[in-house]
Design a protein around this motif. Structure first.
Motif, short mmCIF file in Angstrom:
data_model
loop_
_atom_site.label_atom_id
_atom_site.label_comp_id
_atom_site.label_asym_id
_atom_site.label_seq_id
_atom_site.Cartn_x
_atom_site.Cartn_y
_atom_site.Cartn_z
N GLU A 132 0.84 -1.21 0.00
CA GLU A 132 0.00 0.00 0.00
C GLU A 132 0.87 1.26 0.00
OE1 GLU A 132 -4.05 -1.44 2.29
OE2 GLU A 132 -2.30 -1.00 3.50
N ILE A 133 1.97 1.19 0.74
CA ILE A 133 2.88 2.34 0.80
C ILE A 133 3.53 2.56 -0.57
CG2 ILE A 133 5.11 3.10 1.73
CD1 ILE A 133 4.15 1.92 4.43
N ALA A 134 3.87 1.48 -1.23
CA ALA A 134 4.55 1.59 -2.53
C ALA A 134 3.63 2.14 -3.61
CB ALA A 134 5.08 0.22 -2.95
N ASN A 135 2.36 1.83 -3.52
CA ASN A 135 1.45 2.22 -4.60
C ASN A 135 0.57 3.40 -4.25
OD1 ASN A 135 2.24 0.02 -6.39
ND2 ASN A 135 1.32 -1.28 -4.85
N GLY A 136 0.57 3.83 -2.99
CA GLY A 136 -0.37 4.85 -2.56
C GLY A 136 -1.72 4.18 -2.39
N VAL A 137 -2.54 4.69 -1.50
CA VAL A 137 -3.80 4.02 -1.22
C VAL A 137 -4.81 5.01 -0.67
CG1 VAL A 137 -3.10 3.35 1.14
CG2 VAL A 137 -4.78 1.96 -0.08
N GLU A 138 -6.07 4.73 -0.93
CA GLU A 138 -7.11 5.53 -0.31
C GLU A 138 -7.75 4.68 0.78
OE1 GLU A 138 -9.53 7.58 -3.08
OE2 GLU A 138 -10.91 8.29 -1.53
N LYS A 139 -7.71 5.16 2.01
CA LYS A 139 -8.24 4.40 3.14
C LYS A 139 -9.52 5.05 3.63
CE LYS A 139 -5.32 1.07 4.24
NZ LYS A 139 -5.70 -0.31 4.49
N LYS A 140 -10.50 4.23 3.86
CA LYS A 140 -11.73 4.75 4.47
C LYS A 140 -11.71 4.37 5.94
CE LYS A 140 -14.86 4.88 0.48
NZ LYS A 140 -13.91 5.64 -0.27
N VAL A 141 -11.80 5.37 6.80
CA VAL A 141 -11.77 5.09 8.23
C VAL A 141 -13.02 5.66 8.89
CG1 VAL A 141 -9.26 5.04 8.42
CG2 VAL A 141 -10.45 7.20 8.68
N LYS A 142 -13.45 4.97 9.94
CA LYS A 142 -14.59 5.48 10.70
C LYS A 142 -14.06 6.38 11.81
CE LYS A 142 -18.29 2.40 9.69
NZ LYS A 142 -18.77 1.03 9.83
N VAL A 143 -14.63 7.57 11.88
CA VAL A 143 -14.17 8.54 12.85
C VAL A 143 -15.36 9.03 13.65
CG1 VAL A 143 -13.11 10.81 13.13
CG2 VAL A 143 -12.28 9.28 11.36
N SER A 213 -12.56 9.49 4.05
CA SER A 213 -11.67 8.89 3.07
C SER A 213 -10.33 9.63 3.10
CB SER A 213 -12.36 9.00 1.72
OG SER A 213 -11.50 8.61 0.73
N ILE A 214 -9.27 8.89 3.27
CA ILE A 214 -7.94 9.52 3.38
C ILE A 214 -7.07 9.06 2.24
CG2 ILE A 214 -5.92 9.80 4.87
CD1 ILE A 214 -7.71 8.76 7.16
N LYS A 215 -6.62 10.00 1.45
CA LYS A 215 -5.72 9.66 0.35
C LYS A 215 -4.29 9.63 0.88
CE LYS A 215 -8.07 10.99 -3.85
NZ LYS A 215 -8.68 12.25 -4.22
N ILE A 216 -3.67 8.47 0.83
CA ILE A 216 -2.30 8.36 1.33
C ILE A 216 -1.35 8.27 0.15
CG2 ILE A 216 -0.73 6.95 2.69
CD1 ILE A 216 -3.35 6.25 4.34
N PRO A 217 -0.44 9.25 0.04
CA PRO A 217 0.46 9.25 -1.12
C PRO A 217 1.48 8.12 -1.01
CG PRO A 217 1.08 10.98 0.41
CD PRO A 217 -0.18 10.37 0.95
N ALA A 218 1.97 7.65 -2.14
CA ALA A 218 3.01 6.61 -2.13
C ALA A 218 4.27 7.15 -1.48
CB ALA A 218 3.30 6.17 -3.56
N GLY A 219 4.94 6.30 -0.73
CA GLY A 219 6.24 6.67 -0.17
C GLY A 219 6.22 7.16 1.26
#
Ligand SMILES: [Zn+2]
Length: 370
Positions: A132-143, A213-219
């Motif tokens: 997920e770190i290598a490709n970037g990922v969008e995570k949905k979290v409950k807050v 929804s959190i967009k996590i950039p690669a790297g």
């Protein structure tokens, strides 16, 4: 990836101090929250401009930025992370920019007046696999965040009559002193709860579970903190929401070790494979890959697969995957095999004869990190 500070302000790298100030003033006016109520994008642009100005207006910070880019201010770990400024910091900056406190109607710069309160920040941890770190990922979290309850209404604060501040008179040896302080009854907002529905707290807020929804950039790296603006707790009245701070946790990979943007993989091959060569399947962050093993490969050889590592967070290409070749020595052998190896003991083909061109393992490692 983080935008260039010069691009954010729409200026070139050679801009003078007064050009930087002028450019920031323009952006601040354009994106000011008072002019763009409820517009999250404007608020984000407003914050970006303030952050850019904060760095570029300070000669030391500007020099560091010019030399090292965003990395100069993002030393991973803990709170450092992305954009350390909150709205209070930004408005306190206005004193210099717009001169005096009052530049922005009612928007408490240096000197008091009404303040818009900010909701508290929320913190969560997000666990990410190396893939997920290598490709970037969008995570949905409950807050679970506090939001203004439907039906909550506000009225002008009776203590300060909506000004947000109260005048205190104190007796000192110099005589009577008059000082303005934020109003305690309304926290300086000038507003108080009028009506609130059942279930709402004293500030008219209720807890609501939301999917963010959190967009996590690669790297990204373990320990870094990302900020999702405006997804923290809301504030009462005309206040604005706090931020959601996302701490990154990197899960260990079963066969790949990360070192910055590079990855390491330990490949074990048999004695026969080392002698005969062939191909071997290895893990990468984008699935399994077959690599060629030359005949006569030495234990300790490092094969570098360029660009098969982790993308650099700041956009400086991709790291490599370093495959460490380990020749596996059998721990037990059959009687027949033992006879074979005993025969080979004095065979010239089996005695070590490293060529001068082959660097030692330590020299190679030294090269790699220098
Ligand atoms: Zn008040």
């Amino acid at each position: 990836m983080k935008e260039d500070f010069y691009d954010i302000l729409g200026i070139s790298k050679g801009a003078s101090a007064s050009e930087i100030k002028k450019a920031y003033r323009k952006k601040a006016v354009q994106y000011h929250p008072d002019k763009n109520p409820g517009d999250a994008e404007a608020e984000e642009n407003f914050k970006k401009a303030a952050e850019a100005y904060e760095i570029l207006s300070d000669p030391d910070k500007k020099a560091r930025y010019d030399q090292y880019g965003h990395q100069a201010f993002e030393n991973g770990g803990g709170g450092g992370g992305f954009g350390g400024m909150n709205m209070d910091d930004i408005f306190s900056q206005f004193g210099d920019i717009f001169g005096g406190g009052g530049g922005f109607g009612g928007f408490g710069g240096g000197g008091g007046g009404q303040r818009r309160s900010k909701g508290s920040n929320l913190r969560i941890r997000v666990k990410l696999t190396l893939e997920e770190i290598a490709n970037g990922v969008e995570k949905k979290v409950k807050v679970k965040r506090k939001v203004q309850a439907d039906g909550t209404t506000y009225k002008t604060c009776g203590t300060c009559n909506g000004s947000g501040q109260v005048v205190r008179i104190t007796n000192t040896i110099l005589g009577r002193m008059q000082t303005a302080a934020p109003c305690n009854a309304c926290g300086g907002s000038g507003q108080q709860i009028d009506k609130k529905p059942n279930g709402a707290d004293a500030q008219g807020l209720i807890v609501n579970e939301e999917t963010v929804s959190i967009k996590i950039p690669a790297g990204v790296q373990d320990g870094m903190q990302l900020k999702v603006s405006g997804k923290g707790n809301e504030a009462p009245g005309n206040g604005f929401a706090g931020d959601l701070l996302v701490a990154i946790e990197e899960l260990a990979h079963e066969s790949l070790q990360r070192e910055g943007d590079n990855l390491h993989y330990d490949l074990y091959i048999s004695f026969s494979d080392a002698v005969l060569g062939g191909s071997k399947e290895i893990d990468t962050v984008s699935g399994k890959v077959r690599i060629k093993i030359d005949e006569g490969v030495q234990s300790g050889k490092i094969l570098r697969l360029r660009g098969k590592g982790i993308p650099n967070l700041n956009g400086y290409g991709k790291g490599d995957l370093l495959v460490h070749v380990n020749v596996w020595t059998p721990k037990t052998v059959t009687k027949e095999q033992k006879t074979f190896f005993e025969k080979m003991k004095d065979d010239d083909h089996f005695s070590p004869s490293p060529e001068k061109s082959e660097k030692s393992f330590f020299e190679k490692v030294k090269d790699m990190f220098s």
